[in-house]
Write a protein that holds these residues in place. Structure first.
Motif, mmCIF file in Angstrom:
data_model
loop_
_atom_site.group_PDB
_atom_site.id
_atom_site.type_symbol
_atom_site.label_atom_id
_atom_site.label_comp_id
_atom_site.label_asym_id
_atom_site.label_seq_id
_atom_site.Cartn_x
_atom_site.Cartn_y
_atom_site.Cartn_z
ATOM 1 N N SER A 252 0.834 -1.206 0.000
ATOM 2 C CA SER A 252 0.000 0.000 0.000
ATOM 3 C C SER A 252 0.866 1.252 0.000
ATOM 4 O O SER A 252 0.548 2.243 -0.680
ATOM 5 N N LYS A 255 2.307 1.847 -3.583
ATOM 6 C CA LYS A 255 1.312 2.320 -4.545
ATOM 7 C C LYS A 255 0.928 3.770 -4.285
ATOM 8 O O LYS A 255 0.816 4.582 -5.203
ATOM 9 N N LEU A 256 0.735 4.118 -3.003
ATOM 10 C CA LEU A 256 0.363 5.494 -2.673
ATOM 11 C C LEU A 256 1.536 6.432 -2.904
ATOM 12 O O LEU A 256 1.359 7.607 -3.235
ATOM 13 N N GLU A 258 3.561 6.305 -5.326
ATOM 14 C CA GLU A 258 3.598 6.650 -6.727
ATOM 15 C C GLU A 258 2.591 7.762 -7.060
ATOM 16 O O GLU A 258 2.747 8.478 -8.052
ATOM 17 N N LEU A 259 1.567 7.899 -6.225
ATOM 18 C CA LEU A 259 0.513 8.876 -6.489
ATOM 19 C C LEU A 259 0.756 10.214 -5.789
ATOM 20 O O LEU A 259 -0.021 11.153 -5.971
ATOM 21 N N GLU A 260 1.831 10.313 -4.966
ATOM 22 C CA GLU A 260 2.088 11.539 -4.208
ATOM 23 C C GLU A 260 2.283 12.754 -5.112
ATOM 24 O O GLU A 260 1.867 13.869 -4.792
ATOM 25 N N GLU A 261 2.876 12.497 -6.271
ATOM 26 C CA GLU A 261 3.160 13.636 -7.143
ATOM 27 C C GLU A 261 1.880 14.213 -7.735
ATOM 28 O O GLU A 261 1.846 15.360 -8.152
ATOM 29 N N HIS A 262 0.821 13.363 -7.745
ATOM 30 C CA HIS A 262 -0.466 13.843 -8.253
ATOM 31 C C HIS A 262 -1.298 14.508 -7.137
ATOM 32 O O HIS A 262 -2.138 15.355 -7.439
ATOM 33 N N ASP A 263 -1.084 14.101 -5.915
ATOM 34 C CA ASP A 263 -1.877 14.673 -4.797
ATOM 35 C C ASP A 263 -1.010 14.702 -3.525
ATOM 36 O O ASP A 263 -0.862 13.688 -2.834
ATOM 37 N N LEU A 266 -1.496 13.033 0.090
ATOM 38 C CA LEU A 266 -1.241 11.629 0.425
ATOM 39 C C LEU A 266 0.065 11.454 1.195
ATOM 40 O O LEU A 266 0.312 10.391 1.770
ATOM 41 N N THR A 267 0.896 12.484 1.193
ATOM 42 C CA THR A 267 2.223 12.373 1.832
ATOM 43 C C THR A 267 2.131 11.996 3.313
ATOM 44 O O THR A 267 2.849 11.082 3.759
#
Length: 561
Positions: A252, A255-256, A258-263, A266-267
């Protein structure tokens, strides 16, 4: 010394103010005029109880104020200092105020400070000694005769030593009786405690041991379950190839991540998952270590279970919680030790009691010897004095009998008896069997005069102590009182002109009435008024020239001092 007395609304007195002088003061007046009013008022200032009858009819309250000079009263000054009563502005004076309401309530003050009646009595004994008409009758009492001898002897140390020895002896006797009465109970208790303490000594539980036993017993008796559940938890958290908590968290987190740069929101979540992964990994390592070190020891379980059961059984037997078994053991051990000490004390106290008894006997004998010596000297002085009081053949003795059959007391073992023979050939006997009222008055007066050497009370008041005396004897009594007035302030209520003539000062008490109310007045007599009053005492209400001449002669014959 009493310097002034103010009385308001007391008995038949509406208001009177009296200034007192040093030396001897005679108080005379008509029968029933109230010659003892001042003495009664002073008695209230000395702590006597009062009731509503003391208040003059129609008044709300009675007030009495007595002023004293303390120049010759060191004991009074000492008492005031010890009781934190501030002296008057003039450090050599103090005043006592007594109020009695018409309802009978009473208040007392020393220098304006409220005090109890007991405090008035304590201070009063250092200021005034009042000898009433019945004072001489007290001489017939054995304890009064003993006190007169003791006061004359001045052996306070011997009295204190006898009292202390008696109290020590009695204290030991009471302790011995208490120990003896409890001996059988103590023996039964000691037998029980010996068994109980021995049993607990054999078990020898340590402080806090039961809590450790209980914890170890739970762990050992549930060892297999603990191991299985710990291994299963380790497998689920860390080791399972199909699925484990650590791998799920890491997946988890990747996967998250990888999405930090979009939102960017989530950091923080990724950070928390990272912390969780660390915690799960550390928990897994701890579980592995726990499983590696967890022992399943049937022998140890058997040992712990046995001691744990013994502790529970002993606790039930002694009616205490198992956690309190150690403290209970210590308490029983201490009680047993104290009982053993009591047994030893019982052996020791008999010897101490015998020594204390002997110490009392020695002290009481020394006191008796001192009394015997003082009694001889006092009797000689009293005999010499009463022979001058128209008892020329009197023989006066004081017997001090160290009586071992008497019940021991703090005052010693002596029987003290004053004996007198008033006529030649008459055997000496107790005062109450020999003397008349007048003779008893003379003996009492002689004792009072002699005892003044050891009495520090500066003011002496005699209320008709010359009752039963007349003629030449009265003149001698007056001379005695005058001589006493050289060292002390003396006031004497008298009806005898021979006594009144010897006084340095004279007060006259008179009673007046207007038909509706009666008042008593007290007046200081001038030289001429004094002659008139002495003439009245000599002749009665009708004063004759002869009576006046006799009065002048009485005054002229007084030896100055």
């Amino acid at each position: 010394m009493l310097s002034h007395l103010s009385v308001k609304n007391f008995a038949v007195v509406k208001e009177v103010n009296i200034a007192f002088e040093s030396g001897m003061t005679a108080v005379t007046g008509e029968t029933g005029a109230g010659k003892s009013i001042a003495i009664d008022a002073l008695s209230l200032c000395m702590g006597e109880r009062a009731d509503a009858s003391a208040v003059r009819k129609g008044a709300d309250k009675a007030e009495i104020i007595a002023y004293f000079s303390l120049l010759d009263s060191p004991k009074a000054r000492e008492w005031l200092d010890e009781n934190d009563v501030v002296l008057d502005d003039d450090a050599n004076t103090c005043f006592i105020r007594r109020l009695i309401s018409k309802e009978g309530r009473s208040k007392a003050f020393i220098n304006g400070v409220p005090v109890a009646l007991q405090q008035l009595k304590q201070l009063g004994q250092h200021l005034i000694a009042i000898h009433g008409q019945n004072t001489h009758l007290q001489l017939l009492k054995d304890d009064v005769q003993r006190k007169l001898v003791d006061d004359f002897a001045g052996h306070r140390k011997a009295l204190e030593q006898t009292r202390a020895a008696y109290q020590k002896w009695q204290s030991l006797a009471k302790e011995l009786t208490k120990l003896q009465e409890a001996a059988q109970q103590r023996a039964d208790r000691e037998q029980l405690l010996s068994y109980q303490v021995s049993e607990l000594n054999d078990f020898a539980i340590e402080d806090g041991e039961f809590a450790e036993l209980e914890a170890e017993h739970k762990r050992l008796s549930n060892g297999q379950t603990l191991l299985e559940q710990a291994q299963m938890s380790f497998y689920t958290l860390y080791e399972s190839d199909e699925f484990n908590a650590l791998q799920a968290i890491r997946t988890s987190m990747d996967k998250l991540g990888e999405l930090e740069e979009h939102d960017p929101t989530l950091t923080p979540i990724v950070a928390m998952l990272n912390d969780a992964a660390i915690q799960v990994e550390e928990a897994a390592h701890e579980l592995r270590s726990y499983c590696d070190h967890l022992e399943i020891d049937p022998l140890r379980l058997q040992q712990v279970e046995k001691r744990y059961s013994q502790a529970l059984e002993l606790a039930r037997k002694h009616f205490v919680m198992a956690e309190d078994l150690y403290a209970h053991h210590q308490a029983l051990s201490e009680e047993l030790a104290n009982l053993n000490a009591d047994s030893e004390r019982l052996d020791e106290i008999s010897a101490e009691l015998a020594a204390a008894h002997q110490h009392y006997m020695d002290a009481s004998k020394a006191l008796s010897d001192s009394r015997a010596k003082a009694a001889t000297a006092l009797a000689e002085q009293v005999q010499a004095q009463i022979r001058t009081l128209n008892m020329p053949h009197a023989v006066f003795t004081i017997e001090v009998n160290y009586n071992l059959t008497n019940k021991p007391a703090a005052i010693g073992l002596d029987d003290i008896t004053m004996l007198v023979s008033t006529n030649p050939g008459q055997p000496a006997d107790r005062l109450d069997k020999v003397v008349s009222g007048g003779e008893l008055s003379r003996i009492g007066l002689a004792l009072q005069v002699i005892s003044r050497d050891s009495d520090l009370t500066p003011t002496l008041i005699f209320d008709e102590v010359d009752t039963g005396i007349s003629g030449p004897t009265a003149s001698i009594v007056g001379q005695l009182l005058r001589r006493l007035g050289k060292e002390n302030q003396v006031m004497c209520v008298t009806h005898l002109p021979q006594v009144a003539a010897q006084a340095h000062n004279q007060l006259f008490v008179t009673k007046t009435t207007d038909g509706n109310e009666t008042q008593t007045h007290i007046l200081a007599l001038t030289a001429q008024a004094r002659i008139d009053e002495l003439a009245r005492l000599l002749a009665g209400d009708k004063i004759t020239p002869n009576a006046l001449a006799n009065a002048r002669e009485l005054l002229e014959n007084v030896q100055p001092n």
